[in-house]
Design a protein around this motif. Sequence first.
Motif, PDB file in Angstrom:
ATOM      1  N   TRP A 241       0.946  -1.178   0.053  1.00 22.14           N
ATOM      2  CA  TRP A 241       0.025   0.000   0.176  1.00 22.14           C
ATOM      3  C   TRP A 241       0.844   1.353   0.067  1.00 22.14           C
ATOM      4  N   LEU A 242       1.845   1.331   0.868  1.00 26.17           N
ATOM      5  CA  LEU A 242       2.458   2.630   1.080  1.00 26.17           C
ATOM      6  C   LEU A 242       3.883   2.691   0.334  1.00 26.17           C
ATOM      7  N   ARG A 243       4.361   1.762  -0.153  1.00 22.45           N
ATOM      8  CA  ARG A 243       5.516   1.799  -1.004  1.00 22.45           C
ATOM      9  C   ARG A 243       5.387   1.448  -2.581  1.00 22.45           C
ATOM     10  N   LEU A 244       4.473   0.703  -2.760  1.00 22.25           N
ATOM     11  CA  LEU A 244       4.133   0.115  -4.064  1.00 22.25           C
ATOM     12  C   LEU A 244       2.788   0.726  -4.754  1.00 22.25           C
ATOM     13  N   GLY A 245       2.327   1.587  -3.912  1.00 24.40           N
ATOM     14  CA  GLY A 245       1.108   2.193  -4.669  1.00 24.40           C
ATOM     15  C   GLY A 245      -0.209   1.371  -4.755  1.00 24.40           C
ATOM     16  N   HIS A 246      -0.242   0.327  -3.917  1.00 24.11           N
ATOM     17  CA  HIS A 246      -1.505  -0.704  -4.159  1.00 24.11           C
ATOM     18  C   HIS A 246      -2.679   0.150  -3.532  1.00 24.11           C
ATOM     19  N   SER A 247      -3.683  -0.398  -3.584  1.00 27.04           N
ATOM     20  CA  SER A 247      -5.028   0.072  -2.854  1.00 27.04           C
ATOM     21  C   SER A 247      -4.836  -0.069  -1.442  1.00 27.04           C
ATOM     22  N   PRO A 248      -5.329   1.053  -0.588  1.00 25.77           N
ATOM     23  CA  PRO A 248      -5.368   0.836   0.885  1.00 25.77           C
ATOM     24  C   PRO A 248      -6.147  -0.286   1.403  1.00 25.77           C
ATOM     25  N   TRP A 249      -6.791  -0.739   0.590  1.00 22.33           N
ATOM     26  CA  TRP A 249      -7.794  -2.203   0.948  1.00 22.33           C
ATOM     27  C   TRP A 249      -6.660  -3.455   1.264  1.00 22.33           C
ATOM     28  N   TRP A 250      -5.514  -3.182   0.732  1.00 25.97           N
ATOM     29  CA  TRP A 250      -4.687  -4.359   1.080  1.00 25.97           C
ATOM     30  C   TRP A 250      -4.360  -4.412   2.628  1.00 25.97           C
ATOM     31  N   VAL A 251      -4.629  -3.183   3.370  1.00 25.64           N
ATOM     32  CA  VAL A 251      -4.428  -3.207   4.885  1.00 25.64           C
ATOM     33  C   VAL A 251      -5.240  -4.261   5.611  1.00 25.64           C
ATOM     34  N   VAL A 252      -6.633  -4.304   4.988  1.00 27.18           N
ATOM     35  CA  VAL A 252      -7.330  -5.219   5.730  1.00 27.18           C
ATOM     36  C   VAL A 252      -7.019  -6.761   5.931  1.00 27.18           C
ATOM     37  N   PRO A 253      -6.608  -7.452   4.794  1.00 30.11           N
ATOM     38  CA  PRO A 253      -5.996  -8.832   4.942  1.00 30.11           C
ATOM     39  C   PRO A 253      -4.755  -8.536   5.829  1.00 30.11           C
ATOM     40  N   GLY A 254      -4.032  -7.575   5.574  1.00 22.56           N
ATOM     41  CA  GLY A 254      -2.695  -7.427   6.160  1.00 22.56           C
ATOM     42  C   GLY A 254      -2.960  -7.435   7.887  1.00 22.56           C
ATOM     43  N   MET A 255      -3.916  -6.560   8.290  1.00 22.61           N
ATOM     44  CA  MET A 255      -4.119  -6.507   9.591  1.00 22.61           C
ATOM     45  C   MET A 255      -4.781  -8.032  10.147  1.00 22.61           C
ATOM     46  N   VAL A 256      -5.490  -8.758   9.268  1.00 17.02           N
ATOM     47  CA  VAL A 256      -5.822  -9.840   9.765  1.00 17.02           C
ATOM     48  C   VAL A 256      -4.735 -10.995   9.671  1.00 17.02           C
ATOM     49  N   SER A 257      -3.894 -10.917   8.991  1.00 19.22           N
ATOM     50  CA  SER A 257      -2.590 -11.603   8.921  1.00 19.22           C
ATOM     51  C   SER A 257      -1.949 -11.407  10.207  1.00 19.22           C
TER      52      SER A 257
END
Length: 107
Positions: free
Chosen positions: A23-39
């Motif tokens: 999300w922060l370095r590669l410019g992907h969607s902020p929605w990447w954070v949701v599965p990241g937090m679960v993980s």
Amino acid sequence: MTPLVYIGAALAEIAGCFAFWAWLRLGHSPWWVVPGMVSLAVFAWLLTLVDSEAAGRAYAAYGGVYICASLGWLWAIEGLRPDRWDVVGAVICLVGAGIILFGPRAA
């Protein structure tokens, strides 16, 4: 059981952290954070399954496994092959983790 828990925890932690990186370095969607937090929550839960009398010791020993798993991620996901210094460093860390986890303790 402990090695499997550590491997699962490492994969969960790396995947969770990579979601933020994406999300922060590669410019992907902020929605990447949701599965990241679960993980990352799965990572924390898995570490509670380690058979150790002290959380700090379990976390310290986990560090060696995390380093090796991170280098595996580097190679498998990011396509960069670890060099000999990466491998030597990882082996040293695993030896240290083994000493922390399995070393004899005074009664």
